[in-house]
Design a protein around this motif. Structure first.
Motif, short mmCIF file in Angstrom:
data_model
loop_
_atom_site.label_atom_id
_atom_site.label_comp_id
_atom_site.label_asym_id
_atom_site.label_seq_id
_atom_site.Cartn_x
_atom_site.Cartn_y
_atom_site.Cartn_z
N VAL A 277 63.48 74.09 -4.31
CA VAL A 277 63.71 74.66 -5.64
C VAL A 277 64.93 75.56 -5.58
O VAL A 277 64.97 76.51 -4.79
CB VAL A 277 62.48 75.49 -6.09
N THR A 278 65.95 75.24 -6.38
CA THR A 278 67.18 76.02 -6.32
C THR A 278 67.50 76.65 -7.66
O THR A 278 66.97 76.24 -8.70
CB THR A 278 68.38 75.13 -5.94
N THR A 279 68.37 77.63 -7.62
CA THR A 279 68.84 78.26 -8.85
C THR A 279 70.32 78.62 -8.65
O THR A 279 70.85 78.46 -7.55
CB THR A 279 68.00 79.51 -9.20
N TYR A 280 70.96 79.09 -9.71
CA TYR A 280 72.39 79.44 -9.63
C TYR A 280 72.58 80.94 -9.76
O TYR A 280 71.77 81.62 -10.40
CB TYR A 280 73.16 78.71 -10.73
N PRO A 281 73.66 81.48 -9.21
CA PRO A 281 73.87 82.94 -9.26
C PRO A 281 73.97 83.49 -10.68
O PRO A 281 73.68 84.66 -10.91
CB PRO A 281 75.21 83.12 -8.54
N THR A 282 74.34 82.65 -11.64
CA THR A 282 74.54 83.14 -13.01
C THR A 282 73.26 83.23 -13.82
O THR A 282 73.23 83.76 -14.92
CB THR A 282 75.51 82.20 -13.75
N ARG A 283 72.18 82.69 -13.29
CA ARG A 283 70.92 82.67 -14.04
C ARG A 283 70.32 84.07 -14.14
O ARG A 283 70.54 84.93 -13.28
CB ARG A 283 69.89 81.75 -13.35
N GLY A 284 69.49 84.27 -15.16
CA GLY A 284 68.83 85.56 -15.34
C GLY A 284 67.55 85.65 -14.53
O GLY A 284 67.06 84.64 -13.99
N LEU A 285 66.98 86.87 -14.48
CA LEU A 285 65.81 87.08 -13.63
C LEU A 285 64.53 86.53 -14.26
O LEU A 285 63.67 85.98 -13.58
CB LEU A 285 65.65 88.56 -13.32
N ALA A 286 64.41 86.68 -15.59
CA ALA A 286 63.20 86.20 -16.26
C ALA A 286 63.06 84.70 -16.08
O ALA A 286 61.97 84.20 -15.77
CB ALA A 286 63.27 86.56 -17.76
N GLU A 287 64.17 84.06 -16.22
CA GLU A 287 64.22 82.62 -16.04
C GLU A 287 63.74 82.24 -14.64
O GLU A 287 63.00 81.27 -14.44
CB GLU A 287 65.68 82.20 -16.20
N SER A 288 64.16 83.05 -13.65
CA SER A 288 63.80 82.77 -12.26
C SER A 288 62.30 82.90 -12.04
O SER A 288 61.68 82.09 -11.35
CB SER A 288 64.52 83.73 -11.32
N ILE A 289 61.70 83.95 -12.64
CA ILE A 289 60.26 84.13 -12.48
C ILE A 289 59.50 82.94 -13.06
O ILE A 289 58.57 82.42 -12.45
CB ILE A 289 59.79 85.44 -13.16
N LYS A 290 59.94 82.50 -14.21
CA LYS A 290 59.33 81.33 -14.84
C LYS A 290 59.36 80.13 -13.89
O LYS A 290 58.38 79.42 -13.73
CB LYS A 290 60.09 80.96 -16.13
N MET A 291 60.53 79.96 -13.29
CA MET A 291 60.71 78.81 -12.41
C MET A 291 59.78 78.89 -11.20
O MET A 291 59.15 77.91 -10.80
CB MET A 291 62.16 78.73 -11.95
N MET A 292 59.65 80.10 -10.65
CA MET A 292 58.77 80.28 -9.49
C MET A 292 57.33 79.96 -9.86
O MET A 292 56.60 79.33 -9.11
CB MET A 292 58.86 81.72 -8.97
#
Lengths: 219, 380
Positions: free
Chosen positions: B260-275
């Protein structure tokens, strides 16, 4: 029988002089032989010119094959009679064994050893003096020993061109049929050869011991 | 350290021994030149101490063109070990070892100390052996002396030409072990010529495979074994060794391919959702080109969650360890174990993310190889 022993006492002076002359003749010839043949042998072992090597060996071989009486006779018109032509003749005889042995001494050195020496930073001169010469010494010494014994025996013929030595006493003895004199001169020539051979073998051993090399070669 | 540039060697009879050789030997490394006889490996090595002169091209040591250095001086600074040992038979062991120090006019005491030190280094008691002559030693002992003779004046570079080939297999292996052990301390730049693949694999940092005066392939032993450039290399390595290495799985085989990857420009809320969605506690961060940047863990995200200006790129942490796709499983597991890692990312030479090796993927892989009792392997 008594005469054969008394002769040594009676003719002591003549015999001693003859021995000294004989020795001078032989050693001068061998010394000259060394001076010419050793450097030449070293050179021949290094050179890549094949014909030069073949030529040198052929010439020295030819000298070796000329009957000694004939060689002495040939030299008379060229350089006259006396000690000098005798030394020249004997010198020519001494060349081949010394040259051959020096050459094979250098040839016998493992090429790896020379490459190691070069690779470690010995200059060509240092390689020659510190590595090659010490390793070739036993061969060179064997050549000198061999030559010297031959030359002492052949030097008896030098009297034919007036060079003196023990040969003179032998020829003189023959003329007047003085058997004890012939006997004494011949014995002295033999003893001289044996003593010189012995001395050289001692020298050879001491050099071998110092350079810690041995030769398996015996001619 | 040592560099050969476009070197060509042509003999006067027209035989071309080397064709356009370009080679670099790194400082402190053992570079092994290997190939069948007549391939030019020894010739290449001898260019370095000017025993052979190139017809074309240049050889540099430390950036200096060696054709401008006096060959005799040059050779005194380069250790040289040859196949047939080449100890000087008329010199004692001590005198043999002292050859180069003496040529360089070292003080006698310094030379003596050095001789003793070196003899102890290879396990030959100086008191016993110093005054012996080479022929009084066994082949293995002689070559040990050959090796320390080359090291005597502390040259930065040592050339070894089939140094151990003339020895019996047992002595050869011992000397190889000793060389590897020795090299850990002395860190010399060594160029080693051999025709034994086993020897090359054992001692080399870099293997240079040659054939007909050309370099066929160069690389670490690992690279050569894994990616033989052509059939010649394969046949030279030998079927057996290739199979052996291919039995051990690589990171690429074991890894989980789509982490599961993400990009440096993404926001934190988005990241939590993804996790949450993917049921993971951290995300791997890559850039647009799929190059590995780092990772963010759930704890970091929660800690910075209030700050709306923060992006993934601001809180990411870098990986301390990564592996290449060809890394052997044995290496990867050791790395995970020693560093107590949860997982290791697998990246290629361009730092692009290929996958990750996790404890879970390891277990999955092993269970494939060793099926459980259900599939009916061992039943009592």
């Amino acid at each position: 029988m008594k005469d054969y022993l008394l002769i040594f006492a009676d003719r002591w002076n003549d015999l001693l002089n003859a021995v000294i002359q004989h020795l001078i003749l032989s050693l001068a010839a061998v010394l000259l032989g060394c001076i010419v043949a050793i450097p030449l042998g070293v050179f021949l072992s290094k050179t890549s010119i094949h014909w030069l090597r073949t030529l040198s060996f052929t010439i020295t071989n030819i000298f070796q094959t000329i009957p000694s009486l004939a060689l002495l006779a040939i030299l008379i018109p060229l350089i006259g009679i006396g000690t000098t032509p005798a030394i020249v003749a004997l010198f020519l005889y001494s060349l081949m064994p010394i040259l051959r042995n020096t050459y094979s001494g250098f040839q016998s050195i493992d090429p790896d050893i020379i490459e190691a020496a070069r690779g470690m930073g010995y200059s060509p001169r240092q390689t020659l003096v510190k590595i090659e010469l010490p390793l070739a010494v036993p061969y060179i010494m064997a050549g000198i020993r061999l030559t010297t014994v031959y030359i002492i025996s052949w030097a008896t013929l030098a009297t034919l061109i007036g060079a003196g030595g023990l040969g003179q006493l032998i020829v003189g003895g023959l003329a007047v049929y003085d058997k004890p004199l012939i006997f004494a001169s011949a014995v002295l020539a033999m003893v001289l050869a044996l003593i010189i051979d012995f001395l050289l073998s001692v020298l050879e051993k001491s050099i071998s011991k110092r350079t810690h090399t041995e030769t398996n070669q015996s001619i | 350290m040592i560099k050969l540039e476009n070197v060509e060697k042509k003999y006067s009879d027209g035989y071309v021994a080397l064709k356009n050789i370009n080679l670099e030997c790194k400082e402190g490394e053992i570079t092994v030149l290997i190939g069948p006889s007549g391939c030019g490996k020894s010739t290449t090595m001898k260019l370095i101490n000017r025993l052979i002169h190139p017809t074309k091209g240049k050889v540099y040591i430390n950036g200096k063109d060696i054709s401008e250095v006096n060959p005799v001086e040059l050779r005194r600074k380069i250790g040289y070990v040859i196949q047939h040992i080449g100890l000087f038979p008329h010199m004692t062991i001590a005198e043999n070892v002292a050859v180069v120090p003496n040529l360089l006019n070292w003080e006698k005491e310094k030379t003596d100390r050095r001789i003793n030190e070196l003899m102890k280094l290879v396990g030959l008691d100086p008191q016993t052996y110093r005054n012996r002559y080479p022929k009084e030693l066994s082949g293995g002992q002689q070559q040990r002396i050959g090796v320390i003779r080359a090291m005597a004046a502390e040259p930065p570079v040592i050339l070894m030409d089939e140094a151990f080939s003339a020895l019996d297999p047992i002595s050869r292996e011992q000397l190889q072990d000793e060389l590897v052990e020795l090299q850990k301390n002395i860190k010399k730049t060594i160029v080693f010529v051999t025709h034994y693949m086993d020897e090359a694999l054992k001692i080399a940092d870099k293997i240079v495979l040659m054939k007909d005066g050309e370099i066929v392939q160069e690389g670490s032993p690992e690279e050569i074994l894994r990616h033989p450039a052509n059939d010649f290399v394969k046949s030279f390595i030998g079927e057996k060794r290739l199979n052996l290495i291919q039995d051990i799985p690589t990171a690429a085989e074991v890894m989980k391919k789509k982490p599961v990857t993400t990009y440096p420009t993404r926001g934190l809320a988005e990241s939590i959702k993804m996790m949450e969605r993917r049921q993971v506690d951290s995300l791997i961060v890559v850039n647009q080109d799929n190059q590995l940047q780092g990772y963010i863990s759930i704890y970091d995200v929660i800690r910075h969650f209030r700050d709306e200006t923060k992006r993934v790129g601001d809180i990411l942490e870098r990986f301390s360890h990564t592996v290449g796709p060809d890394a052997l499983l044995t290496e990867v597991t050791r790395m995970i174990d020693e560093n107590k890692l949860a997982y290791v990312p697998v990246v290629n030479e361009e730092e692009k993310l290929l996958g990750i090796v996790t404890r879970g993927s390891l277990v999955g892989f092993l269970s494939d190889i060793y099926p459980s009792g259900d599939s009916g392997v061992v039943q009592q």
